[in-house]
Write an enzyme that holds these catalytic residues in place. Structure first.
Site, PDB file in Angstrom:
ATOM      1  N   ASP A 250      37.481  28.952  49.338  1.00  0.00           N
ATOM      2  CA  ASP A 250      36.703  29.189  48.120  1.00  0.00           C
ATOM      3  C   ASP A 250      35.321  28.563  48.221  1.00  0.00           C
ATOM      4  O   ASP A 250      35.166  27.357  48.050  1.00  0.00           O
ATOM      5  CB  ASP A 250      37.453  28.599  46.919  1.00  0.00           C
ATOM      6  CG  ASP A 250      36.804  28.978  45.597  1.00  0.00           C
ATOM      7  OD1 ASP A 250      35.733  29.594  45.603  1.00  0.00           O
ATOM      8  OD2 ASP A 250      37.380  28.634  44.550  1.00  0.00           O
ATOM      9  N   HIS A 344      35.244  40.661  45.148  1.00  0.00           N
ATOM     10  CA  HIS A 344      34.602  39.489  44.547  1.00  0.00           C
ATOM     11  C   HIS A 344      33.453  38.967  45.411  1.00  0.00           C
ATOM     12  O   HIS A 344      32.384  38.632  44.897  1.00  0.00           O
ATOM     13  CB  HIS A 344      35.663  38.400  44.343  1.00  0.00           C
ATOM     14  CG  HIS A 344      35.174  37.194  43.609  1.00  0.00           C
ATOM     15  ND1 HIS A 344      34.928  37.195  42.259  1.00  0.00           N
ATOM     16  CD2 HIS A 344      34.879  35.933  44.050  1.00  0.00           C
ATOM     17  CE1 HIS A 344      34.518  35.997  41.882  1.00  0.00           C
ATOM     18  NE2 HIS A 344      34.468  35.215  42.951  1.00  0.00           N
TER      19      HIS A 344
END
Length: 436
Positions: A250, A344
């Site tokens: 992430d 994303h």
């Protein structure tokens, strides 16, 4: 969540091997030789991994492993309080975090706020140096070093009306617009004052939390509190980009302090407006619930296409390693885009959002299991930028229009805070605002 790299956790632990030996005893235990007491013999056995008793190995007992080198630097690491930018912004990820918002008490105004920030700054400086609080220290962290403790302070939109300082409120602190993915709990959003605590030891972090809460006294009360965590520095063989609770790497494209335009993107310039925000930044704080039961039903292949990156190493689906450039035009043998249009990682790229960039420095959270058995878990999203209207807002608006990840997350709380620059020696955080 955006496709920008969180500052990696680092560890400066020693790599030297311990000198202890291990192995099973080859002879049955006998009486200790002259001059060696039974207590000393047992102590030696514990230190070296010696198994006592003739049937040691046969009975299923194994030799103790060699003692690991103590992670002494984990506790000794110290962040400085008096710095140009407040600590806790560019500090590498910490293992434990607490986020709190306070509201000034009824009748408290500018004078009380100034006294509170003075107390808080003094306490933060002491605790970050590994020293006890000046008054009523609980001794929770008595045996620990600073453990990279950082304390960061900010002001919410409502703070300025409460203190009669409306003319000093930055336009960048205007309330965030509504987003379609918002399911915000107002009781856990906003606040007059914001405090971020981070450390690499849970007791050190809680010690700071308790000390600052006590120092608030009658001047302010806690509006909300959120607790988070990250991987402990040294838990991996080398520093790596963090993973979130979805198992994804992430934050691969986070702006880096080494980049020429980093300060321009993240910090208010020294000549910026208002003057009291010089060298400061704006923090967007969002509690993002991850719908893990739904997410974990997806195959790894489908998860990767939601994100646009490989789960194993964070590399783009178009190939290479984690930091390789993503080829947004690459297609497969059937002519389909390798990175889907709603992935994303594609949507959040700065070059797809007019250069909008944020320094993401989040914590994961897990606050138990709901009555229906679903985990109350996700990400305490913290994004730093020089101007949220040019950083967070345009990216979130684009995510609102068709991010594949939106089906698996829910924004449940939100806040925006003005975080002034660091305090110089002899100054408290916010003094240039409160004593202007």
């Amino acid at each position: 969540m955006t496709d920008q790299q969180t500052p990696p956790s680092t560890s400066s632990t020693s790599a030297s091997a311990s000198g202890a030996t291990s192995g099973a005893a080859s002879e049955p235990a006998s009486a200790p030789p002259p001059g060696l007491s039974r207590r000393r013999l047992l102590g030696t056995a514990g230190a070296t991994g010696l198994v006592l008793g003739g049937a040691g190995a046969a009975a299923g007992y194994t030799a103790a492993p060699a003692a690991a080198t103590p992670l002494t630097s984990l506790g000794a690491d110290r962040a400085m309080f008096h710095v140009k930018h407040q600590p806790g912004i560019t500090t590498p990820l910490q293992a434990r975090g607490h986020l709190l918002a306070f509201d000034l008490a009824a009748g408290a105004g500018r004078k009380e706020a100034a006294a509170l920030l003075r107390r808080w700054s003094d306490t933060a400086q002491r605790l970050m140096a590994g020293e006890p609080a000046a008054h009523g220290d609980t001794e929770i962290a008595r045996d620990a070093g600073p453990s990279s403790l950082t304390v960061t302070f900010g002001f919410g939109h409502s703070f300025f009306a409460r203190t009669g300082l409306e003319k000093q409120r930055p336009t960048a602190l205007d309330p965030l617009p509504d987003f379609s993915s918002d399911h915000l709990d107002k009781r856990r959003s906003d606040g007059d004052l914001w405090v971020q605590i981070g450390a690499n030891d849970a007791l050190v972090a809680f010690h700071a939390l308790r000390a600052l809460q006590k120092e608030a006294g009658s001047a302010a009360r806690v509006r909300w509190q959120m607790n988070g965590f990250n991987r402990t520095p040294g838990a991996t063989s080398r520093p790596r980009t963090a993973r979130n609770l979805m198992g994804q790497v992430d934050g691969t494209r986070n702006p880096k302090p080494s980049e020429d335009d980093f300060d321009k993107r993240i910090f208010v310039p020294a000549s910026g407006e208002p003057a009291w925000m010089a060298n400061g930044s704006y923090a967007v704080v969002r509690r993002i619930r991850m719908l893990l039961d739904d997410w974990e039903k997806l195959s790894t292949h489908d998860q990767e296409h939601v994100i646009g990156r490989r789960k194993a190493d964070g590399a783009p689906l178009t190939g290479g390693g984690e930091t390789s450039a993503m080829d947004l035009e690459k297609t497969d043998s059937e002519g389909n885009l390798v990175v889907p249009l709603n992935a994303h990682a594609r949507i959040t790229r700065p070059d797809q959002n007019g250069g909008a960039a944020m320094l993401r420095r989040p914590f994961s959270f897990h606050d138990g299991i709901d009555e229906d058995g679903t985990p109350d878990a996700g990400l305490l999203f913290i994004a730093w930028q020089a101007d949220p209207l040019r950083g967070f807002v345009p990216v979130q608006r684009k995510l609102d229009r068709g991010d594949a990840l939106s089906r698996y997350i829910r924004h449940e709380a939100s806040g925006l805070f003005a975080v002034p620059g660091g305090a110089v020696e002899g100054e408290y955080v916010g003094q240039r605002l409160l004593e202007a």
